[in-house]
Design a protein around this motif. Structure first.
Motif, mmCIF file in Angstrom:
data_model
loop_
_atom_site.group_PDB
_atom_site.id
_atom_site.type_symbol
_atom_site.label_atom_id
_atom_site.label_comp_id
_atom_site.label_asym_id
_atom_site.label_seq_id
_atom_site.Cartn_x
_atom_site.Cartn_y
_atom_site.Cartn_z
ATOM 1 N N PHE A 67 0.857 -1.184 0.000
ATOM 2 C CA PHE A 67 0.000 0.000 0.000
ATOM 3 C C PHE A 67 0.892 1.233 0.000
ATOM 4 O O PHE A 67 2.035 1.170 0.464
ATOM 5 N N PRO A 68 0.419 2.379 -0.526
ATOM 6 C CA PRO A 68 1.226 3.603 -0.464
ATOM 7 C C PRO A 68 1.719 3.851 0.967
ATOM 8 O O PRO A 68 0.968 3.671 1.930
ATOM 9 N N GLN A 140 1.873 8.664 -2.122
ATOM 10 C CA GLN A 140 0.911 8.748 -3.222
ATOM 11 C C GLN A 140 0.998 7.457 -4.044
ATOM 12 O O GLN A 140 2.062 6.879 -4.195
ATOM 13 N N PRO A 141 -0.111 7.013 -4.609
ATOM 14 C CA PRO A 141 -0.102 5.812 -5.444
ATOM 15 C C PRO A 141 0.821 5.975 -6.650
ATOM 16 O O PRO A 141 0.847 7.030 -7.289
ATOM 17 N N GLN A 169 0.705 -2.774 -6.351
ATOM 18 C CA GLN A 169 0.155 -1.773 -5.432
ATOM 19 C C GLN A 169 -1.304 -2.097 -5.145
ATOM 20 O O GLN A 169 -2.056 -2.456 -6.039
ATOM 21 N N GLN A 172 -5.568 2.943 -1.903
ATOM 22 C CA GLN A 172 -5.240 4.368 -2.020
ATOM 23 C C GLN A 172 -4.959 4.904 -0.645
ATOM 24 O O GLN A 172 -5.248 4.253 0.365
ATOM 25 N N ASN A 173 -4.430 6.111 -0.551
ATOM 26 C CA ASN A 173 -4.178 6.754 0.737
ATOM 27 C C ASN A 173 -5.483 7.081 1.426
ATOM 28 O O ASN A 173 -6.423 7.506 0.854
#
Length: 173
Positions: A67-68, A140-141, A169, A172-173
């Motif tokens: 994950f980010p 950020q992605p 990935q 998202q954040n």
């Protein structure tokens, strides 16, 4: 007399060649140059590229997705000693260098290709075999990534851009 002159010329030629090789070797014994950031190729004189498929160097991660903002452990394992290396994480989508390294082993140092700590290289020419790193994903992605390493076995022999499996990935954040 002519034989003595030839011997002197041969000795001078040998000395000049040796000094040139030593100076070039010393230039890279403390890590890859910034010129290697883009293509991950060492800039040694007469270095011989070997196939990127090899049987002795592998790059592993502790997870197949991230994950980010996550930290990913990266391990380089080799069945043969090597002296130098350059390690980067790159986006699968466009091959851009991504993220930063937050833990590096002894005998290595952070390199700034485009962003502080976005690559790692050797800091000395001691023999290496198994190395562990921690890479931090940007907040950020950025999409899926792969880790790439170029390994210098000796001044004249290297392998370029040995790659890990894709680390996908998630979220998202």
């Amino acid at each position: 007399m002519e034989d003595v002159r030839r011997a002197h010329i041969a000795i001078i030629g040998w000395a000049c060649t040796t000094l040139c090789l030593v100076s070039y070797a010393a230039a890279f014994s403390h890590g890859a140059s910034l010129s290697a950031c883009t293509d991950m190729m060492p800039r040694h004189l007469r270095a011989q590229l070997h196939s990127s498929s090899n049987d002795y160097v592998t790059v592993h991660t502790n997870m197949s997705f991230y994950f980010p903002g996550d930290k990913v452990s990266v391990t380089v394992r080799s069945t043969q000693d090597f002296m130098g290396f350059l390690l980067q994480a790159r986006k699968v989508s466009n091959d851009e260098i991504a993220g930063t390294f937050v833990f590096i082993p002894p005998g290595s140092k952070l390199l700034t290709c485009f962003e502080d700590g976005d690559a790692v290289t050797h800091s000395d020419k001691s023999l290496k075999r198994n190395l562990s790193f921690v890479w931090k994903a940007p907040d950020q992605p950025i999409g899926d990534i792969k880790f790439f390493i170029s390994v210098v076995q000796s001044y004249f022999v290297y392998w370029a851009k040995i790659e890990s499996a894709i680390v996908a990935q998630r979220g998202q954040n």
